[in-house]
Design a protein around this motif. Structure first.
Motif, PDB file in Angstrom:
ATOM      1  N   HIS A   1      12.220   7.201  -0.697  1.00  9.47           N
ATOM      2  CA  HIS A   1      11.115   6.174   0.600  1.00  9.47           C
ATOM      3  C   HIS A   1      10.188   7.665   1.513  1.00  9.47           C
ATOM      4  N   GLN A   2      10.456   8.588   1.577  1.00  8.96           N
ATOM      5  CA  GLN A   2      10.403   9.868   3.138  1.00  8.96           C
ATOM      6  C   GLN A   2       8.517   9.666   3.671  1.00  8.96           C
ATOM      7  N   TRP A   3       7.559   8.667   2.071  1.00 10.70           N
ATOM      8  CA  TRP A   3       6.136   9.522   2.184  1.00 10.70           C
ATOM      9  C   TRP A   3       5.771   7.621   2.668  1.00 10.70           C
ATOM     10  N   THR A   4       6.538   7.010   3.258  1.00 12.89           N
ATOM     11  CA  THR A   4       6.134   5.572   3.773  1.00 12.89           C
ATOM     12  C   THR A   4       6.288   5.910   5.677  1.00 12.89           C
ATOM     13  N   PRO A   5       5.150   4.630   6.528  1.00 18.13           N
ATOM     14  CA  PRO A   5       5.208   5.041   7.642  1.00 18.13           C
ATOM     15  C   PRO A   5       7.157   4.538   8.821  1.00 18.13           C
TER      16      PRO A   5
ATOM     17  N   ASP B   1       0.479  -1.192   0.204  1.00 18.34           N
ATOM     18  CA  ASP B   1       0.054  -0.004   0.291  1.00 18.34           C
ATOM     19  C   ASP B   1       0.750   1.368  -0.281  1.00 18.34           C
ATOM     20  N   ASN B   2       2.331   1.498  -0.092  1.00 15.92           N
ATOM     21  CA  ASN B   2       3.230   2.389  -0.246  1.00 15.92           C
ATOM     22  C   ASN B   2       4.197   2.079  -0.611  1.00 15.92           C
ATOM     23  N   PRO B   3       3.625   2.199  -2.551  1.00 15.36           N
ATOM     24  CA  PRO B   3       4.616   2.131  -3.306  1.00 15.36           C
ATOM     25  C   PRO B   3       5.779   2.588  -3.571  1.00 15.36           C
ATOM     26  N   VAL B   4       7.058   2.312  -4.243  1.00 16.32           N
ATOM     27  CA  VAL B   4       7.684   2.959  -3.691  1.00 16.32           C
ATOM     28  C   VAL B   4       8.813   2.481  -5.074  1.00 16.32           C
ATOM     29  N   LEU B   5      10.159   3.373  -5.496  1.00 14.91           N
ATOM     30  CA  LEU B   5      10.385   2.923  -6.506  1.00 14.91           C
ATOM     31  C   LEU B   5      11.012   1.506  -7.271  1.00 14.91           C
ATOM     32  N   ALA B   6      10.372   0.649  -7.848  1.00 16.71           N
ATOM     33  CA  ALA B   6      10.801  -0.435  -8.386  1.00 16.71           C
ATOM     34  C   ALA B   6       9.747  -1.564  -7.837  1.00 16.71           C
ATOM     35  N   THR B   7       8.660  -0.908  -6.860  1.00 21.08           N
ATOM     36  CA  THR B   7       8.094  -1.942  -6.544  1.00 21.08           C
ATOM     37  C   THR B   7       7.076  -2.887  -7.771  1.00 21.08           C
TER      38      THR B   7
ATOM     39  N   TYR C   1       3.625  13.844   0.417  1.00 22.62           N
ATOM     40  CA  TYR C   1       2.610  12.630  -0.051  1.00 22.62           C
ATOM     41  C   TYR C   1       3.750  11.972  -1.351  1.00 22.62           C
ATOM     42  N   ASN C   2       3.430  11.202  -1.891  1.00 26.76           N
ATOM     43  CA  ASN C   2       3.621   9.603  -2.171  1.00 26.76           C
ATOM     44  C   ASN C   2       3.906   9.463  -3.906  1.00 26.76           C
ATOM     45  N   PRO C   3       4.825  10.428  -4.346  1.00 28.47           N
ATOM     46  CA  PRO C   3       4.666  10.262  -6.119  1.00 28.47           C
ATOM     47  C   PRO C   3       4.283   9.824  -6.978  1.00 28.47           C
TER      48      PRO C   3
ATOM     49  N   GLN D   1      -7.123  20.781  -2.052  1.00 32.28           N
ATOM     50  CA  GLN D   1      -6.911  20.007  -2.974  1.00 32.28           C
ATOM     51  C   GLN D   1      -6.909  18.901  -2.170  1.00 32.28           C
ATOM     52  N   PRO D   2      -6.806  17.542  -3.968  1.00 29.93           N
ATOM     53  CA  PRO D   2      -7.400  16.382  -3.044  1.00 29.93           C
ATOM     54  C   PRO D   2      -5.741  15.804  -2.827  1.00 29.93           C
ATOM     55  N   ILE D   3      -6.203  14.971  -1.275  1.00 29.23           N
ATOM     56  CA  ILE D   3      -5.190  14.073  -0.908  1.00 29.23           C
ATOM     57  C   ILE D   3      -5.183  12.592  -2.001  1.00 29.23           C
ATOM     58  N   ILE D   4      -3.404  12.683  -1.790  1.00 28.21           N
ATOM     59  CA  ILE D   4      -2.867  11.270  -2.998  1.00 28.21           C
ATOM     60  C   ILE D   4      -2.514  10.441  -2.132  1.00 28.21           C
ATOM     61  N   GLY D   5      -3.629   9.338  -1.691  1.00 25.29           N
ATOM     62  CA  GLY D   5      -1.924   7.679  -1.400  1.00 25.29           C
ATOM     63  C   GLY D   5      -2.695   8.450   0.171  1.00 25.29           C
ATOM     64  N   HIS D   6      -1.373   7.448   1.007  1.00 23.67           N
ATOM     65  CA  HIS D   6      -1.833   7.315   2.547  1.00 23.67           C
ATOM     66  C   HIS D   6      -0.910   8.674   3.038  1.00 23.67           C
ATOM     67  N   ALA D   7      -1.306   9.301   4.138  1.00 23.49           N
ATOM     68  CA  ALA D   7      -0.437  10.529   4.067  1.00 23.49           C
ATOM     69  C   ALA D   7       0.175   9.950   6.016  1.00 23.49           C
TER      70      ALA D   7
END
Ligand code: OGA
Ligand code: MN
Length: 320
Positions: free
Chosen positions: A138-142, A98-104, A190-192, A218-224
């Motif tokens: 990965h700054q947008w991840t928990p 649920d928290n995609p990153v580079l190369a997921t 926010y997760n790019p 503005q809309p919220i994109i993804g988990h915060a």
């Protein structure tokens, strides 16, 4: 017997202390800080294929916390040897799907242990050839990764240098009033990669088209996941700015206009050349960076030149 994962296989196969010719004598290793640079030390005399002494790994960990990036020269490793060396420093970073990153990967929902960071088709064209603006991974991840290693396999003739920024120094250079004000603030990054999926945006690095700051209408994109804007390094206790320079962020419980202005001025501050070291890659280099108190960026390079670095990211804690 069931088959081993790549990481288990790597540790299974790794040389051990009793194999004298494969054991690195700690006295052969020296760690030399870069002179006149904001961060960084070069590690000489270490062959990452060999078994390392406890004191060597401890010295490297101390040096990483102090100098923030370690540069190893002239390495020749296959993926298993690279994983075995890296495993001395922690577990592989595996965010949940649920928290995609580079190369997921779409099938596993997680990135591979060794990520080919390359512009070449078929080698994992994850970052293209464009500029990457200063960011922490990965700054947008928990629980963002604590650090990563990049190992240079193929390099372009022109461009493609990577810079690291010392965000401890950037924090310490702020005036006392600003420090006191921002010490209490929480920031959402926010997760790019979610934005990229949702907006069908094919920008190669995922940052290109996002706004720099989210206003409340503005809309919220993804988990915060709010994290401290000023984070404390888990080993050294030093404080650092935890803010990238390009993706969409938002200060929690803060006025839109004032927040966007504060973030813009902090971003401009971080980019000052005195906080930055630019690495001119050579084949065989490994750069190991502390992702908690640095940012990194990359210069663009020509699309018809090949560049391949292999990245391993290590798991970290929730920022505090
Ligand atoms: C990364 C990254 C920079 C580079 O792999 O996280 O930002 O120089 N790479 O390729
Ligand atoms: Mn990165």
């Amino acid at each position: 017997m069931t088959s081993l994962t790549q990481l288990s296989q790597a540790i299974h196969d790794a040389p051990r202390w009793h194999q004298a010719e494969q054991f690195q004598n700690p006295e052969e290793i020296s760690i030399i800080p870069l002179q006149g640079e904001a961060l960084g030390a070069v590690v000489f005399g270490l062959d990452a294929r060999k078994a390392q002494a406890g004191e060597t790994i401890y010295r490297l960990k101390q040096a990483l916390a102090e100098h923030l990036i370690l540069i190893f020269k002239k390495q020749t490793l296959d993926d298993l040897q690279y994983l075995a060396f890296t495993s001395y420093f922690g577990s592989i970073f595996h965010p949940s799907a649920d928290n995609p990153v580079l190369a997921t990967q779409s099938d596993t929902g997680t990135p591979p242990d060794v990520i080919p960071v390359s512009n070449a088709v078929g080698q994992g064209d994850y970052t293209g050839h464009g500029e990457l603006s200063p960011h922490a991974d990965h700054q947008w991840t928990p629980q963002p990764s604590f650090g990563s290693l990049l190992y240079a396999i193929e390099l372009p003739e022109d461009g493609g240098q990577t810079s690291w920024f010392n965000t401890i120094q950037a924090y310490e250079a702020l005036d006392r009033d600003t420090q006191k004000h921002i010490d209490e603030l929480q920031l959402i990054t926010y997760n790019p990669f979610v934005r990229r999926q949702q907006l069908q945006d094919h920008d190669s690095n995922g940052y290109g088209t996002s706004p720099l700051y989210r206003f409340k209408d503005q809309p919220i994109i993804g988990h915060a996941y709010p994290h401290p804007l000023v984070r404390t390094h888990p080993e050294s206790g030093r404080k650092a700015l935890w803010l990238n320079t390009r993706s969409e962020v938002e200060l929690v419980n803060y006025d839109d206009q004032a927040g966007s202005e504060l973030i813009a001025s902090l971003r401009e501050h971080i980019l000052k050349p005195e906080f930055r070291y630019e690495h001119q890659w050579e084949i065989g280099d490994i750069v190991f960076w502390d992702n908690q108190v640095t940012l990194h960026s990359r210069r663009p390079f020509p699309s018809d030149q090949r560049r391949l670095l292999k990245r391993i990211s290590l798991a970290g804690s929730r920022p505090f």
